[in-house]
Design a protein around this motif. Structure first.
Motif, PDB file in Angstrom:
ATOM      1  N   GLY A  10       0.787  -1.224   0.000  1.00  0.00           N
ATOM      2  CA  GLY A  10       0.000   0.000   0.000  1.00  0.00           C
ATOM      3  C   GLY A  10       0.813   1.265   0.000  1.00  0.00           C
ATOM      4  O   GLY A  10       0.278   2.346  -0.287  1.00  0.00           O
ATOM      5  N   ASP A  16       0.555   4.036  -2.754  1.00  0.00           N
ATOM      6  CA  ASP A  16      -0.754   3.918  -3.408  1.00  0.00           C
ATOM      7  C   ASP A  16      -1.899   4.384  -2.508  1.00  0.00           C
ATOM      8  O   ASP A  16      -2.786   5.108  -2.950  1.00  0.00           O
ATOM      9  CB  ASP A  16      -1.015   2.457  -3.832  1.00  0.00           C
ATOM     10  CG  ASP A  16      -0.007   1.965  -4.848  1.00  0.00           C
ATOM     11  OD1 ASP A  16       0.362   2.754  -5.739  1.00  0.00           O
ATOM     12  OD2 ASP A  16       0.420   0.793  -4.752  1.00  0.00           O
ATOM     13  N   ASP A  17      -1.860   3.972  -1.255  1.00  0.00           N
ATOM     14  CA  ASP A  17      -2.945   4.326  -0.333  1.00  0.00           C
ATOM     15  C   ASP A  17      -2.827   5.778   0.119  1.00  0.00           C
ATOM     16  O   ASP A  17      -1.721   6.320   0.232  1.00  0.00           O
ATOM     17  CB  ASP A  17      -2.922   3.414   0.899  1.00  0.00           C
ATOM     18  CG  ASP A  17      -3.244   1.968   0.560  1.00  0.00           C
ATOM     19  OD1 ASP A  17      -3.773   1.738  -0.550  1.00  0.00           O
ATOM     20  OD2 ASP A  17      -2.945   1.082   1.387  1.00  0.00           O
ATOM     21  N   TYR A  27      -4.206   8.610   3.179  1.00  0.00           N
ATOM     22  CA  TYR A  27      -4.630   8.579   4.574  1.00  0.00           C
ATOM     23  C   TYR A  27      -5.204   9.932   4.972  1.00  0.00           C
ATOM     24  O   TYR A  27      -4.783  10.969   4.475  1.00  0.00           O
ATOM     25  CB  TYR A  27      -3.444   8.228   5.494  1.00  0.00           C
ATOM     26  CG  TYR A  27      -2.682   7.009   5.049  1.00  0.00           C
ATOM     27  CD1 TYR A  27      -3.122   5.733   5.381  1.00  0.00           C
ATOM     28  CD2 TYR A  27      -1.522   7.134   4.275  1.00  0.00           C
ATOM     29  CE1 TYR A  27      -2.426   4.608   4.966  1.00  0.00           C
ATOM     30  CE2 TYR A  27      -0.820   6.021   3.856  1.00  0.00           C
ATOM     31  CZ  TYR A  27      -1.274   4.754   4.196  1.00  0.00           C
ATOM     32  OH  TYR A  27      -0.587   3.649   3.772  1.00  0.00           O
ATOM     33  N   THR A  67      -8.131   5.143   5.733  1.00  0.00           N
ATOM     34  CA  THR A  67      -7.220   4.745   4.647  1.00  0.00           C
ATOM     35  C   THR A  67      -8.034   4.499   3.387  1.00  0.00           C
ATOM     36  O   THR A  67      -9.015   3.745   3.409  1.00  0.00           O
ATOM     37  CB  THR A  67      -6.451   3.469   5.021  1.00  0.00           C
ATOM     38  OG1 THR A  67      -5.726   3.687   6.245  1.00  0.00           O
ATOM     39  CG2 THR A  67      -5.469   3.084   3.908  1.00  0.00           C
ATOM     40  N   THR A  68      -7.630   5.133   2.300  1.00  0.00           N
ATOM     41  CA  THR A  68      -8.323   4.994   1.021  1.00  0.00           C
ATOM     42  C   THR A  68      -7.406   4.298   0.023  1.00  0.00           C
ATOM     43  O   THR A  68      -6.321   4.789  -0.286  1.00  0.00           O
ATOM     44  CB  THR A  68      -8.742   6.363   0.459  1.00  0.00           C
ATOM     45  OG1 THR A  68      -9.542   7.047   1.438  1.00  0.00           O
ATOM     46  CG2 THR A  68      -9.533   6.201  -0.830  1.00  0.00           C
ATOM     47  N   ALA A  69      -7.860   3.141  -0.457  1.00  0.00           N
ATOM     48  CA  ALA A  69      -7.083   2.378  -1.443  1.00  0.00           C
ATOM     49  C   ALA A  69      -7.272   2.985  -2.836  1.00  0.00           C
ATOM     50  O   ALA A  69      -8.194   3.785  -3.050  1.00  0.00           O
ATOM     51  CB  ALA A  69      -7.527   0.918  -1.428  1.00  0.00           C
ATOM     52  N   THR A  75     -12.383   2.254   1.446  1.00  0.00           N
ATOM     53  CA  THR A  75     -11.897   2.943   2.644  1.00  0.00           C
ATOM     54  C   THR A  75     -11.926   2.002   3.849  1.00  0.00           C
ATOM     55  O   THR A  75     -12.787   1.127   3.963  1.00  0.00           O
ATOM     56  CB  THR A  75     -12.749   4.185   2.952  1.00  0.00           C
ATOM     57  OG1 THR A  75     -14.108   3.789   3.183  1.00  0.00           O
ATOM     58  CG2 THR A  75     -12.698   5.172   1.792  1.00  0.00           C
ATOM     59  N   GLY A 101      -0.397   3.372   7.615  1.00  0.00           N
ATOM     60  CA  GLY A 101      -0.111   2.258   6.706  1.00  0.00           C
ATOM     61  C   GLY A 101       0.569   1.096   7.391  1.00  0.00           C
ATOM     62  O   GLY A 101       1.380   0.415   6.756  1.00  0.00           O
ATOM     63  N   ASN A 144      -1.430  12.306   1.293  1.00  0.00           N
ATOM     64  CA  ASN A 144      -1.671  11.702  -0.020  1.00  0.00           C
ATOM     65  C   ASN A 144      -0.370  11.434  -0.761  1.00  0.00           C
ATOM     66  O   ASN A 144       0.620  12.149  -0.553  1.00  0.00           O
ATOM     67  CB  ASN A 144      -2.544  12.626  -0.884  1.00  0.00           C
ATOM     68  CG  ASN A 144      -3.939  12.797  -0.323  1.00  0.00           C
ATOM     69  OD1 ASN A 144      -4.529  11.859   0.205  1.00  0.00           O
ATOM     70  ND2 ASN A 144      -4.481  13.999  -0.423  1.00  0.00           N
TER      71      ASN A 144
END
Length: 414
Positions: free
Chosen positions: A220, A223-224, A226, A240-242, A247, A264, A287
């Motif tokens: 992650g 890529d992820d 927060y 957390t947004t993938a 989320t 993460g 981000n």
């Protein structure tokens, strides 16, 4: 056998003409320095020489193209050097502006200096070459690629293509980089950038430092995204947004000023200080710097810092926190923008080095072609001078023999 006077004269004149023609041919070769003066002298060599001459002409055309490519890349490298120096100067001023002892007037002065850097960078982004074409507009090089609206925001109106030139038969080289890739982008995997959002009606004054990378090998990372949401002045949650939009929200945890929060699963951390809004609503977003929703525009980064420094604080801790957070975000964004400019500049340098290598190869090829053409049509002077002397003796002998023969007559015996 009876030989008529007419036959005697015809043979004598023919021999003289033949000897004189051969003598003049050798003289013409020596005067021109070429063994093959006319195609009829050696048709096969003349044909091969034409083919080699065409190859030489193509090689010279590629050489001219490389001169043009080198000029374009050298101009770009010079501008990128100025841009990197401007970003470095801006970062130095932002470090100065982050000093809590500065007054509002001091910060206004720093903002004025940053505006000068901002305008300088805008001018460099709209730089032109010697022909009036804009360097960073892609194929739209007939108008400034960066335009500024009434509010001071800068937009890129060029295209995303790089102009190319064929520098060799098998190499099509980019001789420019689009302004979008230089001023509105960051390197892949540039890390994370944090931004703060505060409830304008609240009294929160949370500031952050970081984020800092802990373990980029964890799933992650890069890529992820927060988001730290404050539920009140003592608790927070992390969302957390993938990349696919999914989320995940952690349970509420207690918050204390100066706390370092890991995100993460230990991939990165961020340190928070200050008091969040009692009613909640304050948040910190972390981000990926190269994400589509992150700010990658160096002009926007500078403008946000300038605007923040122009706001009088007057001892308001909330306004001071907003300003500190904006400066911290701008500095991280400028770091990534500088890395991107330096990466592009390194690419330009690599292309300039490649031009030097291709020039060397082309020079060797040109020498080979010239040697081949010389072997085909150029003159061996030692052999030609010997032949010239021989033809001269032959011509003189023909002239003497003709004079002697034509003087023979029976009337001389009477």
């Amino acid at each position: 056998m009876r030989i008529s006077t007419v036959t005697m004269f015809e043979q004598g004149v023919g021999s003289l003409n033949r000897q004189q023609s051969q003598f003049m041919d050798v003289g013409q070769q020596i005067a021109s320095g070429r063994r093959v003066v006319n195609p009829s002298d050696d048709p096969q060599a003349a044909s091969q020489a034409v083919s080699v001459s065409q190859s030489l002409a193509v090689t010279q055309q590629y050489t001219d193209s490389r001169v043009s490519a080198r000029n374009s890349l050298s101009q770009e490298e010079s501008v990128l050097n100025s841009v990197s120096q401007a970003i470095t100067s801006a970062k130095t001023l932002l470090v100065q502006a982050a000093n809590g002892t500065l007054s509002d007037a001091d910060r206004q002065s720093v903002a004025s200096e940053l505006e000068g850097i901002y305008n300088t960078m805008l001018g460099q982004a709209n730089a032109t070459d010697g022909n009036g074409s804009y360097l960073f507009g892609g194929y739209k090089d007939d108008a400034p690629p960066f335009v500024q609206d009434a509010s001071g925001d800068v937009a890129y109106i060029g295209d995303s293509f790089n102009r190319e030139e064929r520098i060799d038969s098998s190499r099509l080289m980019p001789v420019s980089d689009s302004g979008d890739a230089i001023f509105n982008s960051v390197p892949s995997g540039a890390g994370y950038v944090a931004t703060a959002a505060r409830d304008s009606a609240g009294d929160g004054n949370v500031t952050f430092s970081g984020p800092n990378r802990l373990d980029s090998s964890l799933p992650g990372y890069g890529d992820d995204a927060y988001q730290i949401n404050f539920l009140d002045d003592s608790t927070y949650e992390v969302v957390t947004t993938a990349p696919d939009g999914t989320t995940t929200t952690t349970p509420a945890e207690n918050y204390t000023s100066g706390q370092t929060i890991e995100l993460g699963g230990g991939a990165l951390s961020i340190t928070l200080e200050g008091k969040p809004d009692v009613a909640g609503g304050d948040s910190i977003k972390v981000n990926p710097a190269d994400g589509s929703d992150a700010n990658q525009d160096v002009f926007a980064s500078l403008k946000s810092a300038i605007d923040a420094l122009k706001v009088p604080i007057d001892g308001d801790p909330s306004l001071k926190a907003d300003q500190q957070n904006t400066i911290a975000t701008s500095m991280r964004e400028l770091d990534n923008s500088l890395d991107n400019v330096l990466t592009t500049r390194a690419s330009v340098g690599a292309r300039l080095n490649e031009l030097d290598v291709v020039d060397q190869v082309s020079s060797n090829r040109k020498l080979s072609y010239e040697q081949t053409r010389s072997d085909l049509v150029d003159l061996d002077y030692v052999e030609a001078i010997s032949e010239y002397s021989l033809r001269q003796v032959g011509l003189q002998a023909a002239q003497k023999s003709f004079a002697d023969i034509q003087g023979m007559s029976l009337f001389d015996q009477i």
